[in-house]
Design a protein around this motif. Structure first.
Motif, mmCIF file in Angstrom:
data_model
loop_
_atom_site.group_PDB
_atom_site.id
_atom_site.type_symbol
_atom_site.label_atom_id
_atom_site.label_comp_id
_atom_site.label_asym_id
_atom_site.label_seq_id
_atom_site.Cartn_x
_atom_site.Cartn_y
_atom_site.Cartn_z
ATOM 1 N N ALA A 121 0.789 -1.230 0.000
ATOM 2 C CA ALA A 121 0.000 0.000 0.000
ATOM 3 C C ALA A 121 0.820 1.278 0.000
ATOM 4 N N ILE A 122 2.083 1.242 0.416
ATOM 5 C CA ILE A 122 2.855 2.471 0.614
ATOM 6 C C ILE A 122 4.084 2.479 -0.287
ATOM 7 N N SER A 123 4.327 3.645 -0.906
ATOM 8 C CA SER A 123 5.507 3.832 -1.751
ATOM 9 C C SER A 123 6.214 5.118 -1.356
ATOM 10 N N VAL A 124 7.522 5.141 -1.580
ATOM 11 C CA VAL A 124 8.308 6.347 -1.340
ATOM 12 C C VAL A 124 9.069 6.673 -2.620
ATOM 13 N N GLY A 125 9.451 7.936 -2.750
ATOM 14 C CA GLY A 125 10.196 8.336 -3.937
ATOM 15 C C GLY A 125 10.912 9.649 -3.734
ATOM 16 N N SER A 158 19.199 25.632 -13.602
ATOM 17 C CA SER A 158 19.950 26.670 -14.307
ATOM 18 C C SER A 158 19.005 27.812 -14.652
ATOM 19 N N GLU A 159 19.445 29.044 -14.379
ATOM 20 C CA GLU A 159 18.696 30.245 -14.746
ATOM 21 C C GLU A 159 19.578 31.130 -15.621
ATOM 22 N N GLN A 160 18.991 31.623 -16.737
ATOM 23 C CA GLN A 160 19.696 32.550 -17.607
ATOM 24 C C GLN A 160 18.925 33.863 -17.618
ATOM 25 N N LEU A 161 19.528 34.902 -17.038
ATOM 26 C CA LEU A 161 18.869 36.200 -16.927
ATOM 27 C C LEU A 161 19.667 37.256 -17.684
ATOM 28 N N ASP A 162 19.893 37.024 -18.971
ATOM 29 C CA ASP A 162 20.624 37.927 -19.856
ATOM 30 C C ASP A 162 22.090 38.045 -19.442
ATOM 31 N N ILE A 163 22.419 38.953 -18.550
ATOM 32 C CA ILE A 163 23.821 39.152 -18.193
ATOM 33 C C ILE A 163 24.220 38.391 -16.937
ATOM 34 N N GLN A 164 23.288 37.704 -16.320
ATOM 35 C CA GLN A 164 23.593 36.981 -15.088
ATOM 36 C C GLN A 164 22.984 35.593 -15.137
ATOM 37 N N ASN A 165 23.775 34.597 -14.815
ATOM 38 C CA ASN A 165 23.309 33.216 -14.751
ATOM 39 C C ASN A 165 23.390 32.719 -13.318
ATOM 40 N N ALA A 166 22.552 31.755 -13.000
ATOM 41 C CA ALA A 166 22.555 31.156 -11.670
ATOM 42 C C ALA A 166 22.369 29.655 -11.802
ATOM 43 N N PHE A 167 22.991 28.920 -10.883
ATOM 44 C CA PHE A 167 22.878 27.461 -10.878
ATOM 45 C C PHE A 167 22.559 27.001 -9.459
ATOM 46 N N GLY A 168 21.946 25.843 -9.375
ATOM 47 C CA GLY A 168 21.596 25.327 -8.069
ATOM 48 C C GLY A 168 21.220 23.860 -8.117
ATOM 49 N N VAL A 169 20.938 23.315 -6.954
ATOM 50 C CA VAL A 169 20.491 21.932 -6.831
ATOM 51 C C VAL A 169 19.285 21.909 -5.903
ATOM 52 N N ALA A 170 18.439 20.906 -6.095
ATOM 53 C CA ALA A 170 17.241 20.785 -5.273
ATOM 54 C C ALA A 170 16.808 19.330 -5.241
ATOM 55 N N ALA A 171 15.886 19.039 -4.352
ATOM 56 C CA ALA A 171 15.366 17.678 -4.229
ATOM 57 C C ALA A 171 13.891 17.718 -3.874
ATOM 58 N N ASP A 172 13.146 16.739 -4.382
ATOM 59 C CA ASP A 172 11.772 16.470 -3.978
ATOM 60 C C ASP A 172 11.751 15.103 -3.305
ATOM 61 N N VAL A 173 10.976 14.955 -2.252
ATOM 62 C CA VAL A 173 10.769 13.654 -1.624
ATOM 63 C C VAL A 173 9.275 13.489 -1.360
ATOM 64 N N GLY A 174 8.777 12.258 -1.500
ATOM 65 C CA GLY A 174 7.352 12.063 -1.320
ATOM 66 C C GLY A 174 6.993 10.676 -0.851
ATOM 67 N N LEU A 175 5.738 10.553 -0.449
ATOM 68 C CA LEU A 175 5.170 9.288 0.015
ATOM 69 C C LEU A 175 3.744 9.195 -0.491
ATOM 70 N N VAL A 176 3.340 7.998 -0.902
ATOM 71 C CA VAL A 176 1.969 7.740 -1.355
ATOM 72 C C VAL A 176 1.462 6.475 -0.678
ATOM 73 N N ALA A 177 0.228 6.544 -0.171
ATOM 74 C CA ALA A 177 -0.457 5.367 0.369
ATOM 75 C C ALA A 177 -1.708 5.130 -0.461
ATOM 76 N N ARG A 178 -1.874 3.901 -0.940
ATOM 77 C CA ARG A 178 -3.048 3.531 -1.733
ATOM 78 C C ARG A 178 -3.832 2.483 -0.952
ATOM 79 N N LEU A 179 -5.026 2.865 -0.511
ATOM 80 C CA LEU A 179 -5.816 2.064 0.407
ATOM 81 C C LEU A 179 -7.173 1.726 -0.208
ATOM 82 N N LEU A 180 -7.925 0.884 0.487
ATOM 83 C CA LEU A 180 -9.282 0.502 0.077
ATOM 84 C C LEU A 180 -9.292 -0.034 -1.353
ATOM 85 N N ASP A 181 -8.449 -1.039 -1.610
ATOM 86 C CA ASP A 181 -8.357 -1.628 -2.952
ATOM 87 C C ASP A 181 -8.025 -0.584 -4.009
ATOM 88 N N ASN A 182 -7.117 0.311 -3.657
ATOM 89 C CA ASN A 182 -6.629 1.343 -4.571
ATOM 90 C C ASN A 182 -7.678 2.416 -4.878
#
Length: 326
Positions: free
Chosen positions: A151-155, A162-186
């Motif tokens: 019933a339960i999954s994680v991910g 990357s952002e390009q703003l004409d004369i200025q660029n920016a870079f970065g890192v990020a993450a998403d984390v999640g959980l799903v529960a599927r109950l009552l016969d989905n």
């Protein structure tokens, strides 16, 4: 009776859209506006979730979930590919691409989300610009999802930004984390995800948010074909999400309904309510068409989705996307 209810939903939506908009409106910008970088990360990927008013964290049952709740990728059976084009205001174009593939119990995926527009440079009041430049940003991601049980999954998703703003660029890192529960016969889905936890190289914060959702689906038995056993098919889906930006603490709530007709055509309606000083409330409408390929494409399913999001202040938005299952 179900067909009549679906028709009533669509008629009500059309009546709301055609209602005259107010001629003037005073808008106060909340204090947190403009305090985070990479605002394009707020783009909601996929026409189907957009047609449901932005409520998808609990439903999370196709490749679109790679942008909403990566734990939902365990719903991918073999391979799924999607791409979306979002025609927004001020000639801003938003695109998303997502792919996911199952390897036994593990599902991995890759994604791209970007927003771009062209600006003009002038040194005087000329009819034609002196030059033009494309500005915007994009994020590429790698996702993994795994079921912890029946019933339960994680991910999670790791992203490079990357952002390009004409004369200025920016870079970065990020993450998403999640959980799903599927109950009552989905039938019942419960999803929670933290999105965009990270930073840009200039020290700017990203639009980190917590999203939680519920979904309830109804099913009916499909007629058995000559060589196939009896199966069940989704008919209605009722969804609701809460979205809480973790930096400005102005939540929004999203609700939506989806109805599938004859296993091939979907009608969707959604609404979002924002508890901040910006005009973020609004209706959304969507349709979908799904069918299986024939002859050489017999093992491939195709789905085309469209979402229309009217807005009296910044203009109407149109999203077109497809999903291929193979």
């Amino acid at each position: 009776m179900m067909l009549k209810r679906g028709a009533v939903l669509i008629v009500m939506a059309l009546l709301i859209i055609t209602a005259p908009a107010p001629s003037t409106h005073a808008v106060d910008i909340h204090d947190g506006a403009g305090t985070t970088g990479a605002a394009f990360l707020k783009i909601e990927g996929g026409s189907r979730p957009a047609g449901l008013g932005g409520a998808f964290a609990g439903l999370a049952n196709d490749i679109n979930t790679i942008f909403w709740n990566p734990a939902g990728l365990t719903a991918v059976h073999d391979r799924e590919l999607t791409a979306m084009q979002h025609f927004s205001f001020a000639d801003i174009n938003n695109q998303t691409i997502g792919y996911a593939q199952r390897i036994e119990r593990l599902v991995w995926g890759a994604s791209f989300l970007g927003s771009f527009t062209e600006i003009e440079r002038r040194q005087g009041p000329t009819e034609d610009p002196d030059s033009t430049v494309t500005v915007g940003g994009f994020a590429t991601g790698l996702s993994l999802a795994y079921p912890l049980g029946e019933a339960i999954s994680v991910g999670g998703t790791a992203k490079i930004i990357s952002e390009q703003l004409d004369i200025q660029n920016a870079f970065g890192v990020a993450a998403d984390v999640g959980l799903v529960a599927r109950l009552l016969d989905n039938r019942l889905g419960i999803g929670v995800a933290v999105q965009n936890a990270g930073v840009l190289d200039g020290g700017e914060n990203l639009p980190m948010a917590l999203r939680a959702g519920l979904a309830y689906r109804t099913w009916k038995e499909a007629a058995a074909e000559a060589e196939k056993p009896m199966s069940v098919q989704e008919v209605w889906a009722f969804v609701a999400d809460a979205h809480l930006p973790l930096l400005d603490a102005n939540p929004s709530f999203h609700v939506g309904v989806e109805r599938w007709f004859y296993e091939s055509i979907a009608a969707r309606i959604g609404y979002r309510i924002g508890f901040n000083e910006n005009p973020s409330d609004g209706l959304s409408l969507g349709i979908g068409v799904r069918r299986s390929g024939e002859d050489m494409l017999a093992n491939i399913d195709f789905q085309f989705d469209y979402a229309f999001i009217p807005d009296a202040y910044v203009g109407n938005a149109h999203r077109v996307s497809f999903i291929t299952r193979f």
